[in-house]
Scaffold this motif. Structure first.
Motif, PDB file in Angstrom:
ATOM      1  N   ASP A   1       6.573  -8.888  -9.028  1.00 16.84           N
ATOM      2  CA  ASP A   1       6.729  -7.663  -9.808  1.00 16.84           C
ATOM      3  C   ASP A   1       5.369  -7.059 -10.171  1.00 16.84           C
ATOM      4  N   LEU A   2       4.414  -7.921 -10.548  1.00 19.11           N
ATOM      5  CA  LEU A   2       3.078  -7.432 -10.885  1.00 19.11           C
ATOM      6  C   LEU A   2       2.371  -6.859  -9.664  1.00 19.11           C
ATOM      7  N   GLN A   3       2.562  -7.495  -8.522  1.00 20.66           N
ATOM      8  CA  GLN A   3       1.964  -6.973  -7.294  1.00 20.66           C
ATOM      9  C   GLN A   3       2.513  -5.586  -6.988  1.00 20.66           C
ATOM     10  N   ASP A   4       3.826  -5.450  -7.078  1.00 20.17           N
ATOM     11  CA  ASP A   4       4.450  -4.157  -6.802  1.00 20.17           C
ATOM     12  C   ASP A   4       4.022  -3.113  -7.825  1.00 20.17           C
ATOM     13  N   GLN A   5       3.911  -3.515  -9.089  1.00 22.74           N
ATOM     14  CA  GLN A   5       3.486  -2.585 -10.140  1.00 22.74           C
ATOM     15  C   GLN A   5       2.070  -2.096  -9.873  1.00 22.74           C
TER      16      GLN A   5
ATOM     17  N   LEU B   1      -0.787  -8.587  -0.276  1.00 23.60           N
ATOM     18  CA  LEU B   1      -0.429  -9.726   0.558  1.00 23.60           C
ATOM     19  C   LEU B   1       0.350 -10.683  -0.321  1.00 23.60           C
ATOM     20  N   LYS B   2       1.589 -10.915   0.044  1.00 23.08           N
ATOM     21  CA  LYS B   2       2.458 -11.811  -0.710  1.00 23.08           C
ATOM     22  C   LYS B   2       2.499 -13.163  -0.012  1.00 23.08           C
ATOM     23  N   GLY B   3       3.117 -14.121  -0.631  1.00 20.54           N
ATOM     24  CA  GLY B   3       3.266 -15.440  -0.030  1.00 20.54           C
ATOM     25  C   GLY B   3       4.098 -15.376   1.245  1.00 20.54           C
ATOM     26  N   LYS B   4       3.903 -16.334   2.134  1.00 20.29           N
ATOM     27  CA  LYS B   4       4.580 -16.354   3.429  1.00 20.29           C
ATOM     28  C   LYS B   4       6.094 -16.227   3.322  1.00 20.29           C
TER      29      LYS B   4
END
Length: 134
Positions: free
Chosen positions: A79-83, A93-96
């Motif tokens: 959620d923080l990445q998307d925000q 870059l998110k986890g695999k």
């Protein structure tokens, strides 16, 4: 260091998103302390602040004052990445396990990859996680 207290001040270089109408005092104090640390020779500065303090905004303020075009932000939640990308742009870059495989069933993700030769993607060049990393 004196930190501009107006998000519309040209010293910030580029405009902040419209929803940022002002900065809070503790954000300005944190940015000033971080900038002082860098000016004092620090190569790395860590900020520990509670939820809702505006750590992401503080980091973006520092990036702009340092006049750095690229920066890496690390956070633990999707959620923080998307925000962050919604607010400030950039790549994420998110986890695999958050990337689907090319040929695997829906429940298989890149987190299930077996290595250089994966049964779920025709080539490493087609792997959705490897594409995101590039």
């Amino acid at each position: 260091m004196d930190v501009p207290d107006d998000p519309h001040d040209p010293a910030w270089g580029e405009p902040f998103p419209d929803f940022i109408e002002s900065f809070r005092d503790h954000q300005l104090e944190a940015v000033a302390a971080i900038m002082d640390a860098y000016e004092g020779g620090a190569r790395i500065v860590m900020l520990d602040a509670p939820v809702g303090a505006g750590k992401t905004l503080i980091a973006e303020m520092v990036r702009r004052l340092l006049q750095v075009n690229k920066a890496t932000y690390v956070c633990s939640g999707l959620d923080l990445q998307d925000q962050f990308t919604s607010d400030f742009g950039g790549d994420v870059l998110k986890g695999k396990a958050n990337y689907p495989t090319v040929q695997g069933p829906g429940w298989v993700t890149c987190g299930d990859c077996t290595g250089r030769e994966c049964a779920w993607c025709p080539t490493m060049g087609e792997c959705t996680y490897q594409i995101a990393k590039r």
